[in-house]
Design a protein around this motif. Structure first.
Motif, PDB file in Angstrom:
ATOM      1  N   GLY A 146      -3.424  -2.161  -2.981  1.00 27.62           N
ATOM      2  CA  GLY A 146      -4.281  -1.255  -3.697  1.00 27.62           C
ATOM      3  C   GLY A 146      -5.386  -0.951  -2.691  1.00 27.62           C
ATOM      4  N   VAL A 147      -6.238  -1.730  -2.293  1.00 31.21           N
ATOM      5  CA  VAL A 147      -7.398  -1.549  -1.847  1.00 31.21           C
ATOM      6  C   VAL A 147      -7.271  -1.003  -0.255  1.00 31.21           C
ATOM      7  N   MET A 148      -6.009  -1.407   0.517  1.00 35.39           N
ATOM      8  CA  MET A 148      -5.510  -0.825   1.720  1.00 35.39           C
ATOM      9  C   MET A 148      -5.210   0.827   1.621  1.00 35.39           C
ATOM     10  N   ALA A 149      -4.344   0.856   0.455  1.00 40.12           N
ATOM     11  CA  ALA A 149      -3.858   2.347   0.259  1.00 40.12           C
ATOM     12  C   ALA A 149      -5.267   2.995  -0.075  1.00 40.12           C
ATOM     13  N   TRP A 150      -5.922   2.674  -0.843  1.00 43.00           N
ATOM     14  CA  TRP A 150      -7.135   3.328  -1.280  1.00 43.00           C
ATOM     15  C   TRP A 150      -7.987   3.772   0.004  1.00 43.00           C
ATOM     16  N   ARG A 151      -7.970   2.849   0.820  1.00 45.00           N
ATOM     17  CA  ARG A 151      -9.203   3.192   1.879  1.00 45.00           C
ATOM     18  C   ARG A 151      -8.293   3.981   2.840  1.00 45.00           C
ATOM     19  N   ALA A 169      -4.163   9.359  -6.879  1.00 42.97           N
ATOM     20  CA  ALA A 169      -2.967   9.056  -7.226  1.00 42.97           C
ATOM     21  C   ALA A 169      -2.482   7.436  -6.968  1.00 42.97           C
ATOM     22  N   VAL A 170      -3.388   6.882  -6.104  1.00 40.99           N
ATOM     23  CA  VAL A 170      -3.165   5.291  -5.934  1.00 40.99           C
ATOM     24  C   VAL A 170      -3.684   4.708  -7.505  1.00 40.99           C
ATOM     25  N   ILE A 171      -4.625   5.248  -8.288  1.00 37.52           N
ATOM     26  CA  ILE A 171      -5.008   4.534  -9.442  1.00 37.52           C
ATOM     27  C   ILE A 171      -4.071   5.023 -10.355  1.00 37.52           C
ATOM     28  N   VAL A 172      -3.403   6.203 -10.347  1.00 39.12           N
ATOM     29  CA  VAL A 172      -2.477   6.324 -11.603  1.00 39.12           C
ATOM     30  C   VAL A 172      -1.185   5.671 -11.315  1.00 39.12           C
ATOM     31  N   LEU A 173      -0.705   5.715  -9.924  1.00 37.47           N
ATOM     32  CA  LEU A 173       0.512   5.089  -9.750  1.00 37.47           C
ATOM     33  C   LEU A 173       0.393   3.511 -10.236  1.00 37.47           C
ATOM     34  N   PHE A 174      -0.562   3.006  -9.883  1.00 38.79           N
ATOM     35  CA  PHE A 174      -0.631   1.475 -10.258  1.00 38.79           C
ATOM     36  C   PHE A 174      -0.901   1.258 -11.894  1.00 38.79           C
ATOM     37  N   ALA A 175      -1.683   2.217 -12.439  1.00 38.75           N
ATOM     38  CA  ALA A 175      -1.666   2.490 -13.843  1.00 38.75           C
ATOM     39  C   ALA A 175      -0.449   2.260 -14.486  1.00 38.75           C
ATOM     40  N   ILE A 176       0.552   3.236 -13.973  1.00 36.85           N
ATOM     41  CA  ILE A 176       1.649   3.313 -14.424  1.00 36.85           C
ATOM     42  C   ILE A 176       2.340   2.119 -14.582  1.00 36.85           C
ATOM     43  N   ASN A 177       2.338   1.474 -13.195  1.00 38.39           N
ATOM     44  CA  ASN A 177       2.845   0.090 -12.844  1.00 38.39           C
ATOM     45  C   ASN A 177       2.562  -0.934 -13.655  1.00 38.39           C
ATOM     46  N   GLY A 178       1.332  -1.063 -14.058  1.00 40.91           N
ATOM     47  CA  GLY A 178       0.816  -2.254 -14.569  1.00 40.91           C
ATOM     48  C   GLY A 178       1.237  -2.148 -16.234  1.00 40.91           C
ATOM     49  N   ALA A 179       1.322  -0.739 -16.571  1.00 40.37           N
ATOM     50  CA  ALA A 179       1.836  -0.725 -18.056  1.00 40.37           C
ATOM     51  C   ALA A 179       3.248  -0.931 -18.242  1.00 40.37           C
ATOM     52  N   ALA A 223       8.673   1.026  -6.213  1.00 39.23           N
ATOM     53  CA  ALA A 223       9.435   1.805  -4.969  1.00 39.23           C
ATOM     54  C   ALA A 223       8.768   3.138  -4.855  1.00 39.23           C
ATOM     55  N   VAL A 224       8.139   3.696  -5.944  1.00 41.71           N
ATOM     56  CA  VAL A 224       7.545   4.886  -5.735  1.00 41.71           C
ATOM     57  C   VAL A 224       5.998   4.301  -4.853  1.00 41.71           C
ATOM     58  N   LEU A 225       5.446   3.367  -5.666  1.00 35.50           N
ATOM     59  CA  LEU A 225       4.274   2.990  -4.661  1.00 35.50           C
ATOM     60  C   LEU A 225       4.193   2.852  -3.356  1.00 35.50           C
TER      61      LEU A 225
END
Length: 160
Positions: free
Chosen positions: A64-69, A79-89, A119-121
């Motif tokens: 996540g950090v690498m993708a954010w940067r 999008a990084v935040i949203v995709l990880f939020a969906i994944n976490g949920a 896979a989407v991430l």
């Protein structure tokens, strides 16, 4: 780049990974219902799951950090935040379905969405940071294995 700009994504990703993993651990009840399930002989010992998930969440936070940067703009960072939020949920929902509601059959249906979210991430991150996408590969593989384990549990114990 300022120190705050360098540390913020690390702190946020670490806190999110810790929150999701802690919630998942709290939802995972290895009580009498779980102990009574017939499990496949190839299932790893319960203690291995904590080790696997700790490793996976650490790698996901780093990804996540690498993708954010590496994200090219603010919309991509969102999008990084949203995709990880969906994944976490979805990750948390699986524990609710399997352990709290005691419905491995429902969890089996849901795990497909969890797998797809990983896979989407990976697909989204591959153009920005191949390393970030690859850091999620153990997560995808573990959820693939967990899917087979979930399927075996349903077959050995159903209907629910």
């Amino acid at each position: 780049m300022t120190r705050k700009a360098l540390l913020a994504p690390i702190l946020i990703a670490s806190a999110a990974a810790l929150a999701v993993s802690s919630l998942g651990a709290w939802l995972t009840v290895l009580g009498p219902w779980y102990r009574a399930l017939v499990r496949p002989p190839w299932q790893p010992p319960d203690a291995w799951f904590g080790i696997a998930w700790t490793t996976i969440f650490a790698l996901a936070a780093a990804a996540g950090v690498m993708a954010w940067r590496a994200a090219p703009d603010s919309a991509s960072r969102r999008a990084v935040i949203v995709l990880f939020a969906i994944n976490g949920a979805l990750n948390t929902l699986w524990s609710v379905l399997f352990f709290r509601l005691q419905r491995p059959d429902w969890a089996l249906m849901e795990i497909g969405f969890l797998w797809l979210s990983i896979a989407v991430l990976m697909w989204r991150f591959k153009d920005w940071s191949k390393a970030a996408a690859l850091l999620l590969l153990p997560y995808l593989l573990w959820v693939s294995f967990a899917s087979l384990l979930n399927l075996s549990t349903v077959r050995l114990n159903g209907p629910f």
